[in-house]
Scaffold this active site. Structure first.
Site, PDB file in Angstrom:
ATOM      1  N   TYR A  76       0.814  -1.213   0.000  1.00 11.09           N
ATOM      2  CA  TYR A  76       0.000   0.000   0.000  1.00 11.09           C
ATOM      3  C   TYR A  76       0.850   1.268   0.000  1.00 11.09           C
ATOM      4  O   TYR A  76       0.472   2.274  -0.597  1.00 11.09           O
ATOM      5  CB  TYR A  76      -1.007  -0.015   1.158  1.00 11.09           C
ATOM      6  CG  TYR A  76      -2.223  -0.821   0.771  1.00 11.09           C
ATOM      7  CD1 TYR A  76      -3.229  -0.264  -0.016  1.00 11.09           C
ATOM      8  CD2 TYR A  76      -2.350  -2.165   1.130  1.00 11.09           C
ATOM      9  CE1 TYR A  76      -4.327  -1.016  -0.420  1.00 11.09           C
ATOM     10  CE2 TYR A  76      -3.443  -2.927   0.728  1.00 11.09           C
ATOM     11  CZ  TYR A  76      -4.425  -2.334  -0.050  1.00 11.09           C
ATOM     12  OH  TYR A  76      -5.509  -3.075  -0.469  1.00 11.09           O
ATOM     13  N   HIS A 130     -15.577   1.683  -1.544  1.00  6.46           N
ATOM     14  CA  HIS A 130     -14.482   0.754  -1.227  1.00  6.46           C
ATOM     15  C   HIS A 130     -13.368   1.441  -0.427  1.00  6.46           C
ATOM     16  O   HIS A 130     -12.262   0.928  -0.332  1.00  6.46           O
ATOM     17  CB  HIS A 130     -13.918   0.121  -2.505  1.00  6.46           C
ATOM     18  CG  HIS A 130     -14.878  -0.874  -3.134  1.00  6.46           C
ATOM     19  ND1 HIS A 130     -14.667  -1.434  -4.364  1.00  6.46           N
ATOM     20  CD2 HIS A 130     -16.032  -1.404  -2.666  1.00  6.46           C
ATOM     21  CE1 HIS A 130     -15.678  -2.272  -4.647  1.00  6.46           C
ATOM     22  NE2 HIS A 130     -16.515  -2.257  -3.634  1.00  6.46           N
ATOM     23  N   CYS A 138      -7.151   3.112  12.565  1.00  6.57           N
ATOM     24  CA  CYS A 138      -6.483   2.367  13.626  1.00  6.57           C
ATOM     25  C   CYS A 138      -7.248   1.068  13.875  1.00  6.57           C
ATOM     26  O   CYS A 138      -8.468   1.084  14.013  1.00  6.57           O
ATOM     27  CB  CYS A 138      -6.434   3.209  14.897  1.00  6.57           C
ATOM     28  SG  CYS A 138      -5.794   2.279  16.304  1.00  6.57           S
ATOM     29  N   CYS A 141      -8.438   1.634  18.081  1.00  5.06           N
ATOM     30  CA  CYS A 141      -9.481   2.610  18.450  1.00  5.06           C
ATOM     31  C   CYS A 141     -10.324   3.041  17.273  1.00  5.06           C
ATOM     32  O   CYS A 141     -11.258   3.838  17.460  1.00  5.06           O
ATOM     33  CB  CYS A 141      -8.850   3.816  19.143  1.00  5.06           C
ATOM     34  SG  CYS A 141      -7.842   4.852  18.061  1.00  5.06           S
ATOM     35  N   ASN A 223     -17.810   2.352 -21.465  1.00  7.99           N
ATOM     36  CA  ASN A 223     -16.725   1.369 -21.293  1.00  7.99           C
ATOM     37  C   ASN A 223     -16.009   1.173 -22.619  1.00  7.99           C
ATOM     38  O   ASN A 223     -16.544   1.485 -23.673  1.00  7.99           O
ATOM     39  CB  ASN A 223     -17.298   0.026 -20.810  1.00  7.99           C
ATOM     40  CG  ASN A 223     -16.266  -0.808 -20.069  1.00  7.99           C
ATOM     41  OD1 ASN A 223     -15.282  -1.257 -20.653  1.00  7.99           O
ATOM     42  ND2 ASN A 223     -16.466  -1.012 -18.780  1.00  7.99           N
TER      43      ASN A 223
HETATM   44  P1  OAD Z   1     -12.011  -3.931 -13.352  1.00 12.89           P
HETATM   45  O1  OAD Z   1     -10.551  -3.998 -13.575  1.00 12.89           O
HETATM   46  O2  OAD Z   1     -12.724  -5.174 -13.008  1.00 12.89           O
HETATM   47  O3  OAD Z   1     -12.712  -3.351 -14.656  1.00 12.89           O
HETATM   48  C1  OAD Z   1     -12.209  -2.207 -15.319  1.00 12.89           C
HETATM   49  C2  OAD Z   1     -13.180  -1.893 -16.440  1.00 12.89           C
HETATM   50  O4  OAD Z   1     -12.772  -0.665 -17.028  1.00 12.89           O
HETATM   51  C3  OAD Z   1     -13.210  -2.939 -17.561  1.00 12.89           C
HETATM   52  O5  OAD Z   1     -14.560  -3.227 -17.881  1.00 12.89           O
HETATM   53  C4  OAD Z   1     -12.507  -2.238 -18.730  1.00 12.89           C
HETATM   54  O6  OAD Z   1     -13.049  -2.613 -19.999  1.00 12.89           O
HETATM   55  C5  OAD Z   1     -12.823  -0.776 -18.422  1.00 12.89           C
HETATM   56  N1  OAD Z   1     -11.852   0.190 -18.952  1.00 12.89           N
HETATM   57  C6  OAD Z   1     -10.504   0.088 -19.010  1.00 12.89           C
HETATM   58  N2  OAD Z   1      -9.974   1.226 -19.509  1.00 12.89           N
HETATM   59  C7  OAD Z   1     -11.021   2.071 -19.756  1.00 12.89           C
HETATM   60  C8  OAD Z   1     -11.134   3.385 -20.278  1.00 12.89           C
HETATM   61  N3  OAD Z   1     -10.063   4.095 -20.632  1.00 12.89           N
HETATM   62  N4  OAD Z   1     -12.372   3.921 -20.401  1.00 12.89           N
HETATM   63  C9  OAD Z   1     -13.475   3.213 -20.054  1.00 12.89           C
HETATM   64  N5  OAD Z   1     -13.429   1.972 -19.562  1.00 12.89           N
HETATM   65  C10 OAD Z   1     -12.220   1.402 -19.405  1.00 12.89           C
HETATM   66  O7  OAD Z   1     -12.254  -2.796 -12.258  1.00 12.89           O
HETATM   67  P2  OAD Z   1     -13.536  -2.519 -11.363  1.00 12.89           P
HETATM   68  O8  OAD Z   1     -14.780  -2.837 -12.098  1.00 12.89           O
HETATM   69  O9  OAD Z   1     -13.376  -1.162 -10.807  1.00 12.89           O
HETATM   70  O10 OAD Z   1     -12.676  -4.047  -5.202  1.00 12.89           O
HETATM   71  O11 OAD Z   1     -13.335  -3.564 -10.199  1.00 12.89           O
HETATM   72  C11 OAD Z   1     -14.258  -3.573  -9.165  1.00 12.89           C
HETATM   73  C12 OAD Z   1     -13.622  -3.953  -7.869  1.00 12.89           C
HETATM   74  O12 OAD Z   1     -12.902  -5.169  -8.025  1.00 12.89           O
HETATM   75  C13 OAD Z   1     -12.585  -3.014  -7.352  1.00 12.89           C
HETATM   76  O13 OAD Z   1     -13.107  -1.869  -6.715  1.00 12.89           O
HETATM   77  C14 OAD Z   1     -11.852  -3.876  -6.379  1.00 12.89           C
HETATM   78  C15 OAD Z   1     -11.751  -5.172  -7.149  1.00 12.89           C
HETATM   79  O14 OAD Z   1     -11.878  -6.305  -6.400  1.00 12.89           O
HETATM   80  C16 OAD Z   1     -12.099  -4.047  -3.993  1.00 12.89           C
HETATM   81  O15 OAD Z   1     -10.916  -3.871  -3.827  1.00 12.89           O
HETATM   82  C17 OAD Z   1     -13.051  -4.278  -2.863  1.00 12.89           C
END
Ligand code: OAD
Length: 255
Positions: A76, A130, A138, A141, A223
């Site tokens: 991180y 998220h 922490c 606490c 997308n």
């Molecule tokens: P993903 O990596 O699953 O999906 C990214 C999406 O963005 C895909 O559908 C791509 O086609 C699209 N994409 C990529 N570049 C793009 C662009 N320039 N313009 C438009 N679309 C684009 O990411 P998330 O859907 O955010 O959760 O993933 C959801 C969650 O999965 C995250 O928040 C995380 C992970 O587990 C936690 O950490 C709890």
């Protein structure tokens, strides 16, 4: 493909989307990693995914943090340092502009991203379902704090001395209840839900599409390509959000 030859249906779909946004009493937006891709942040499920050689279970679960907090913090701290050097892209700015045009009480941005780029672009009503890697919490606490400075390898709470952790939602963890409730209400009440740059496979976030549909909201997806949500939306705008969203704002025109 040159812009004038580019799928004529994108132009028509953009016009339709602009029309719906003009008529909307209020608008909600759900964003995912794709909206930050053009800022240089890797998405989760595309090639070269975010975890950079790490298995999710090693760095993004409460079990991992109990087992090896140093490894989790290394991961991180690298991401936190990376975030300092990235900037919002035209997609983030377009969403901030949409909020300005609609005015207070008519816009809510729900994001799955933890990168803070929506706020950096000027968005005001942002619900980070998220969490945020700019915040720490922490484990003893529960005190939360925004920390943009470089942290120690294993940072500790100044109040109680217990370990700090990134204030993000890890796998196997529940979403922050209050923020999630606000997101559901905003999406339910909005006449339009814009779903931007998310693969729509992670729940409960992806379920916001059904929340909108349950109250007859129009769902518009932005997308690069079709997603798990495409069959459940009213309109798809295919292209990079950093291009599609500014084009949409141009069609909407100044308020
Ligand atoms: P993903 O990596 O699953 O999906 C990214 C999406 O963005 C895909 O559908 C791509 O086609 C699209 N994409 C990529 N570049 C793009 C662009 N320039 N313009 C438009 N679309 C684009 O990411 P998330 O859907 O955010 O959760 O993933 C959801 C969650 O999965 C995250 O928040 C995380 C992970 O587990 C936690 O950490 C709890």
């Amino acid at each position: 493909m040159p812009a004038d030859q580019e799928a004529p249906h994108l132009e028509a779909a953009l016009n339709q989307a602009a029309e719906w946004l003009r008529q909307a009493a209020s608008v909600a937006v759900l964003t995912g990693a794709g909206v930050s891709a053009e800022s240089g942040i890797s998405t989760f499920r595309d090639a070269g995914g975010l975890w950079e050689g790490h298995r999710v279970e090693d760095v993004a679960t409460p079990e991992a943090f109990r087992r090896d907090p140093l490894l989790v913090w290394k991961f991180y701290n690298t991401r936190r340092a990376n975030i300092q050097s990235v900037r919002p892209n035209p997609g983030h700015f377009a969403l901030a502009e949409l909020e300005r045009q609609l005015g207070p009480g008519r816009f809510t941005l729900v994001t799955q991203n933890v990168d803070g780029l929506h706020r950096a672009a000027g968005s005001q009503r942002v619900l980070e379902i998220h969490g945020s890697i700019i915040r720490v919490r922490c484990v003893g606490c529960e005190k939360r704090e925004t920390r943009t400075d470089a942290l120690a390898e294993l940072p500790r709470c100044q109040d109680c001395g217990d370990l700090l952790r990134p204030d993000v939602v890890w796998f196997h963890e529940a979403l922050p209840e209050e923020v999630w409730e606000q997101a559901m209400v905003a999406v339910y009440e909005a006449s339009v839900l814009l779903v931007v740059g998310t693969s729509a496979v992670v729940y409960p976030a992806a379920g916001l599409i059904e929340v909108s549909r349950a109250n007859r909201g129009r769902v518009i997806e932005v997308n690069l390509n079709a997603t798990a949500a495409s069959e459940r939306v009213d309109l798809s705008l295919f292209g990079p959000s950093g291009e599609v969203l500014p084009r949409l704002m141009k069609l909407l025109g100044p308020s």
